[in-house]
Structures are given as structure tokens and as C-alpha cells.
Design an enzyme around this catalytic site. Sequence first.
Site, PDB file in Angstrom:
ATOM      1  N   GLU A   1       0.777   2.360  -3.855  1.00 52.24           N
ATOM      2  CA  GLU A   1       0.249   1.272  -3.015  1.00 52.24           C
ATOM      3  C   GLU A   1      -1.213   1.015  -3.407  1.00 52.24           C
ATOM      4  O   GLU A   1      -1.975   1.967  -3.570  1.00 52.24           O
ATOM      5  CB  GLU A   1       0.323   1.637  -1.536  1.00 52.24           C
ATOM      6  CG  GLU A   1       0.015   0.441  -0.660  1.00 52.24           C
ATOM      7  CD  GLU A   1       0.117   0.767   0.840  1.00 52.24           C
ATOM      8  OE1 GLU A   1       0.442  -0.134   1.608  1.00 52.24           O
ATOM      9  OE2 GLU A   1      -0.147   1.918   1.223  1.00 52.24           O
TER      10      GLU A   1
ATOM     11  N   GLY B   1      -6.916   8.436   2.448  1.00 46.27           N
ATOM     12  CA  GLY B   1      -6.693   9.615   3.272  1.00 46.27           C
ATOM     13  C   GLY B   1      -5.304  10.182   3.054  1.00 46.27           C
ATOM     14  O   GLY B   1      -5.104  11.392   2.968  1.00 46.27           O
ATOM     15  N   ALA B   2      -4.322   9.274   2.955  1.00 42.61           N
ATOM     16  CA  ALA B   2      -2.929   9.684   2.771  1.00 42.61           C
ATOM     17  C   ALA B   2      -2.121   8.454   2.393  1.00 42.61           C
ATOM     18  O   ALA B   2      -2.611   7.327   2.443  1.00 42.61           O
ATOM     19  CB  ALA B   2      -2.383  10.305   4.058  1.00 42.61           C
TER      20      ALA B   2
ATOM     21  N   GLU C   1       2.031   6.790   2.760  1.00 45.31           N
ATOM     22  CA  GLU C   1       3.258   6.931   3.524  1.00 45.31           C
ATOM     23  C   GLU C   1       4.543   6.850   2.710  1.00 45.31           C
ATOM     24  O   GLU C   1       5.586   6.475   3.245  1.00 45.31           O
ATOM     25  CB  GLU C   1       3.307   5.853   4.620  1.00 45.31           C
ATOM     26  CG  GLU C   1       3.435   4.413   4.120  1.00 45.31           C
ATOM     27  CD  GLU C   1       2.133   3.672   3.948  1.00 45.31           C
ATOM     28  OE1 GLU C   1       2.157   2.428   3.908  1.00 45.31           O
ATOM     29  OE2 GLU C   1       1.084   4.332   3.864  1.00 45.31           O
ATOM     30  N   ASN C   2       4.515   7.200   1.431  1.00 46.35           N
ATOM     31  CA  ASN C   2       5.745   7.173   0.639  1.00 46.35           C
ATOM     32  C   ASN C   2       6.914   7.699   1.479  1.00 46.35           C
ATOM     33  O   ASN C   2       6.813   8.767   2.084  1.00 46.35           O
ATOM     34  CB  ASN C   2       5.606   8.056  -0.606  1.00 46.35           C
ATOM     35  CG  ASN C   2       4.281   7.881  -1.300  1.00 46.35           C
ATOM     36  OD1 ASN C   2       3.928   6.804  -1.733  1.00 46.35           O
ATOM     37  ND2 ASN C   2       3.522   8.980  -1.395  1.00 46.35           N
TER      38      ASN C   2
ATOM     39  N   GLU D   1       0.790   8.406   9.231  1.00 47.82           N
ATOM     40  CA  GLU D   1       1.726   8.238   8.106  1.00 47.82           C
ATOM     41  C   GLU D   1       3.178   8.311   8.559  1.00 47.82           C
ATOM     42  O   GLU D   1       4.040   7.615   8.010  1.00 47.82           O
ATOM     43  CB  GLU D   1       1.451   9.292   7.025  1.00 47.82           C
ATOM     44  CG  GLU D   1       0.026   9.292   6.478  1.00 47.82           C
ATOM     45  CD  GLU D   1      -0.462   7.934   6.015  1.00 47.82           C
ATOM     46  OE1 GLU D   1       0.360   7.124   5.535  1.00 47.82           O
ATOM     47  OE2 GLU D   1      -1.675   7.666   6.130  1.00 47.82           O
TER      48      GLU D   1
END
Length: 881
Positions: A146, A286-287, A289-290, A323
Site C-alpha cells: 500500500e 506504523g503497521a 493491514e495485509n 489494523e
Amino acid sequence: MASDRDILPSWIKPTHYVISIHDIEFGGGFTYQGTVAIHVDIKESFTDIALNAHQLKLNSAELKTKDGASKVVKDFAYDEKRQRVTLAFGDKVDYTGEAVLSIKFQGTINNIMAGFYRSKYKPKGDVPASVAKDNEFHYMFSTQFESCDARRAFPGFDEPNLKATFDVELEIPEDQVALSNMPEKSATQGPKPGFKTVLFETTPVMSTYLLAWAIGDFEYVEAFTKRKYNGKSLPVRVYTTRGLKDQGRFALENCHQIVDYFSEVFQIDYPLPKVDLLAVHEFSHGAMENWGLITYRTTAVLFDEKTSADSYRNRVAYVVAHELAHQWFGNLVTMDWWSELWLNEGFATWVGWFAIDHLYPDWNVWGQFVTDSVQTAFQFDALRSSHPIEVPVYDGLEVDQIFDHISYLKGSSVIRMLSAHLGEKVFLQGVADYLKAHQYKNATTNDLWSALSKASGQDVNSFMDFWIRKIGFPVVTIAEEPGQIGLRQQRFLISGDVKPEEDETVWWIPLGLHTGSSASATSLHQIGALTKKEDTIRDVDDAFYQINKNLTGFYRTNYPPARLAKLGEARHHLTVQDKIGLVGDAYANAVAGYGATPGLLALVERFSDESEYLVWAQILGTVGNVRSVFSSNDEISESLKAYSLKLITPAVEEVGWEFKDGEGYLIGQLRAALILSAGLIGHKPTVEEAQRRFDAYTSGEKTALHPSLRKAIFSIAVKNGGEKAFQAVQDEFLSTTSVDGKEICLQSLGRVQSPELAQRFLSFIFSDKVAMQDKHSGTIALSSNSKVRIEVWNFIRENWDSKVHPTLSGNLVVLERFLRFGLNKFADDKVADDIKKFFEGKDTRGYNKGLDVIDDTIRSHAKYRARDEKVVAEWLKTNKY
């Protein structure tokens, strides 16, 4: 092709991908070979096919039609700027229907945290010989697709509404672990000795940006959901590189509870057979969400009960929840195009905090939300350079710049406003209906409004449309008359110079008016909303009233000075959110010129007896900003220092140094914040105790510092201890094994007091000792440090071509963040002019919006300083500071 978007042709659509990654070079080159077979549906005849591909080399390609015919691609034409490759067949192909496009390609596992990339780390324990390494570091491999970086890993149709299913196959050494969105289907011996080929189950229909895989020396901790899914509990795992897995237990405990909670709230079971969380050592955000394989920066998923600062407990819990919310809101139902990114991020931000409030009711989550998210959103949306929540995006390359505080924080703030208006139960029912109607598909903002309108019986679009599609937000100015108040709304700009053409929006503003004979005897005044530029409300008790109770509405309030003072007197009867809003609004109105700084200072002065951390966080931030703006005036600077010392002394002496068993999370946060602030402004007992503990720690007494006080003590030591303390904290950075240690050290090193140490620190930041993801951490403290702030700009200007641009431009998100955090604290038009001139003629695509924010912020603060300098000096003198 839509006229307002540069997108791939609509006559060909993917339905399924088979991706194979093999022949990875685990040595120095990090190249790999790949094949992708894309099942497509073709609607018309063609001579070529356009795909997204970036920094890949395509070796061969052919198209096999359903009837068995095969067409070989004759030529590849690369368009680097648009990140596309056109596959030319030479002749016209007269075929419609299903076909398979097979491509052989090669790529590189890069080091810029985008696409398929490598992360360096220092391992704990014995590492298999097959793991890639250099002299000092080992490497893990993972993906970040992303928004538009799947095209860096494999050629394909890399747009969010071109959903498909995916089969992933990875060839890896036998002693390493491969992960992907779905569980492993099979592992067979590879074509080379010592290698295996891991094939994963087929994914659900999803967007390319949600695909993920990872390869490394991984281990995990595991738990299971209490809720049953298709008759059994789901496995939940946190993966780390060797030696770190136990630091994943806190995230794990949150994760399985939140999966169950969201399955109930959204009325749809979590749709995949497993949930994996992976700690990635270098990570730009930060992270991510795959779906089914969520990747995290280490400080957003790992927590060590013995060595981590307690603030990271809050961070990990929230980021895990955020997430996981995306697994439904974003993954199951995806925005149609990047212009509606806020649908993903705004909602996930709000519902992430919603879940943490459910798990940790004693954390006062909505107080945190108001002091962090809402106030930050106000700060950015008050700039002329802001943008609407839903913003036109021409192509995927523009989208990274709207992963910003408007999409996340203003988006979540207006979601909170809408939820408060409709009622939480009705709001969540509308969300559940929306998810059910659009699962495995793409949706728009209007689709969400329709579901919420149906659930609530209200025309949601009519009052929310301007909040989403218009720039900015209003300030409601109040005029008092006996028994009634006049209200006027206008667009709020921090520069205070709104032009008539910028003030045409009439917002729907929920007023949340509370009034009564006293602050303790109020009731909600049911008057609906302000829906015109000006209005009058009658039957308001002059003894006490306030609007925007709990700051649920996304707007500033500008009270008359006398009313502001009365609200200050009644502060002990206000909620935490009310107090945060009161201080935040008073500061913003002073900067913009709707109010004045003396009124703000008089209000804040009353709060020296405050006991709530979240209110103090707002106060300390506000007073810090005022001190920063006026820091070039030595007389005002000294007086504001005296003001701050008087304000904070009772609180810091009351809270003390020692953490007590059973003490609440927020009390510990209050202690850390007050000691840091008191020490930096020169509260003598705090400075002396911090230096005593620092000396003990650096002499080998590691128990001398509580983990949550490292930032405060290191910062105070660096500010007061010169070169020796600087070196000690830099050594700590290089040797720390605490997951949050490097971040804390960088933030502390920014407190240096000499230009020489500031330049030395910036040079250190740009060495290979500091990971790319952390290079902005130190500049946050440096830019807040008026003593050496100018050195950040000097360094950027003098090292742009040799260090800054070459190091950061591979990932423009990181470059933009570095510039914005480093340069937005000035209050001097000359510096703004200098920055503007420096970037003239440079290709700033990818960080131009950040430069606009910097320019707008500096000039607004310069205007504020010039306007209020005299009255601030007079007030401070009159009040004997």
C-alpha cells in the site's frame, strides 16, 4: 479512462493471479526471479496490454486464450513516470473472453521499505547459515504494497478496484519460514538442494495492495480465539525474528479478544482461517493491514513488561486494534478509488479506539482521542494548505501524501461526531449493514451514508457531505445577551485571514449545549444543530453554559473573554474532554486572532491543581507552543519560563518519582510527562534528581531508571550535561536491546544545546547506524528545541544533494515526514522565504504538500508572534513573571 483519473484501461480485468518467487539471491545482490500467471477477462480486441510495473525487468510474456491459442508478446515499452509497462503483440488480437497472461520477470529486494524489501537487524541467538547477512546485520524479507507498490514486486493490475484472488508460491531455504495472507497449503523439496517451495492456500477476492508475503528466521507465540468460526477457534500468532517472540505476548492477548469483539460488532465473522501479526525491523508506517498477515513496526507490536516504557503498551494495543478493524473495513469492503482512502483510515482510527475503550475502560480512551487525534486534526485542517477528507486523486502516485492527519484524524473525528449524533448502537448497525451489502466488493462514501441513513431514518448525506467534501472546519463565535446567546459560524484558519470566497461553506454543527444554574447542575439543551451562518438561542442560563460538550463536534468555540474565565473557575465540574477542548480552543483562537494570548495564559494559570494526565498533556503542549513561538524574544522567553515553572511545580512535586504497585496507567503517564517538562524548563529539584539517576545508570546501575522515565531523564541529562551526556545517550542508542530504546534515545538526543552537537547529531542520524524509519525521530525534538532549531534547516540546506535527498528520496513518505517534522516549528517569515526559495525549481512531487504545510504553518506563527508579542510581554510583566 475516467477524465479525472489516470487508470488502466477498463476492457481487461484480472480475476486470479498465480505468483511464484524463486531464485532469490540471499547474498549481496538480493535479486530474484518471478513468474506470474494472471487470469483475465477481455471485453474487446486489442494490440497491446498495459500493466503496472516499477523497477522490474520483464523477460518474456505470452497470452493463452480459452480456446488454446497462444500469442507471444513481441516488445515491452516501459513508462517509468507512470510506472507502467505496455506489452505489445505486434498484430491485432481479435479475442474476447477468458485468458491467462503469463510473464517471466526479475526484480530486486530493495532497502527502501516499499514493495518487496529487506530489513536489517541484529539477531538474538543462533541464526541459520542461510539467512542473508553482511558484516554487522542479518536481514529479513517482507512486503509493503500500500498504496501502489505491489507493482515493485510483480507486474499486475495495481488498482484498488481491480480485485482478484491470489495463489502465492515462494522458494526459500529449508531452515527459514515463509508467510503469506493464507495458511501454508504445501511445502515440497525445491529444485535446488537445501531449498523448499512453499505454496499457500488461495486468498479471497481482494485488492493487490493487501497481498503480502515474508521470508526469514521467524518464530512465534500463539493463542486461539474464544469464539468459534466455522465450528473451531482461529489460530492467532505474533511472528518475530529469533529471540523476540515473548515480547509479542501483549499484542497477542489483545489480538484474539479484538477479533472476537469486531466479529460481533460488525455482525460478520472474521473471514480468513488465521490471523498472523509480523514484527518487521524496518517499516515506513506504523503497521499495514495485509489481510491475514498484518505487518508492524517493532515498536507498534512488541512490548517487554520489564524494559518497555508504559506509553508503548497503549500504542501496541491501539495499533493492533486499528489494523484488525481494517480486516473488515478496507479488506472485506474496499474503497473504490484512493480519493476515498478516508473510508478505510478514518473509520479504522475511530473503531480502533472504540475497541481499546472496550478492553481498557480505565485508560480514558476518548480523552486520549480528544487530546491527540482531534487536536492534531484541528492543527492541520486550520491551514490554508489543507484538503478535504475526500480528495480527488489523479493517479496512484499522488495517494501517499493523503495518508495524513486529515484522512486519519479528521476522518475519525467526524465519524465520532456522527456516531454521537446518531447514537452508537444505530451507527454500528448502519456500519454492519454497509459491510454486509458490499463484502468482497468496492464501495464509496455515498454507500456508507445510504446504509447509515436507512439504519437511522435520517438523511445522513445532507448533513455530512460538507464535512467530507469541503476543506476546513468552522469556529463558532458566541455573543452574550441577557438570557440568550448569539452564534456565528465561519471557517477557521490559523492565520486568521479568511477571505470571503474561503468562507462560503455553511456546516451542519451539532451544538451540544449544556446550561444550568451551575456547572454541577446542567442539562443537555435539545436544540439540534446550527445550520446557518448566524442564529440566536434563547432561554440560556447565564450562570453556566457550554457548547460542544465533550468536544464531540469537530469545530472550535470562541467564547467571550469573561465567559472563558468563568469556565476556568468551573473547571472541576468539567469532563476531561471539556477541559482539553477549553484549553485547545483558547490557544487556537489566540494564534488566529479571534482571541488573545493573555486570556489563554490566565485560563491555563488556574490549572496548576489539575490531576488528570490527559488535561496536562494538552496544557504542556499548549504552553510549549506559546514558548516556542516567542522564543526569539529573550525577555518574553524568560518570563514564560517563570510562568511555566510556577504552573508545573505543585503538580510535579505532588506526583513524585516512584511508581507504586496497582497504580493506574494514566498516573504513570502523568509522572513521565511532568518530570520531562519540569526538567526541561529548569525545575531545580527535578534536574538534580534526573542527573543523579542518569549518573547512576551510566555507571552501571541499570535499575536506577524506570523504563517509563528514560525519555525524561535522558532528555534532561542531554540538555544539561553537554558533550559527555550526549555521548552517553548515543552509546545507549548503539547498545540498547529494548524494543523502544532507540526511539527514546533519538528523541532525547534532540535536546542538545549547542549548534556543534546539533550538527553532530544530524550527521549521526544520516549514518547507517540509524534505520531509515527512525531518521525523523530526532528531528522532532530538535525542531521543538528553540536553542538549535535553525540547525535542522542549515543541515538540510547544506546536505540536500549529498545526504538528505539521496538517503530519503527512495521512499517519499519518509522524506516528506522528515521535512515536515524538522521545519514546521519556526515562526519567522525569513526562514519561510528561505525554504521556499531553496525548493524552487526542484522536482518536489511526492512531498510538495508537506512543503505547503511547512510554509503555511511558519507564516501563521510569524503573524501570531508579531500581533501578540507586545500584549504577552505586558501581561507577563503585570502578573510579575
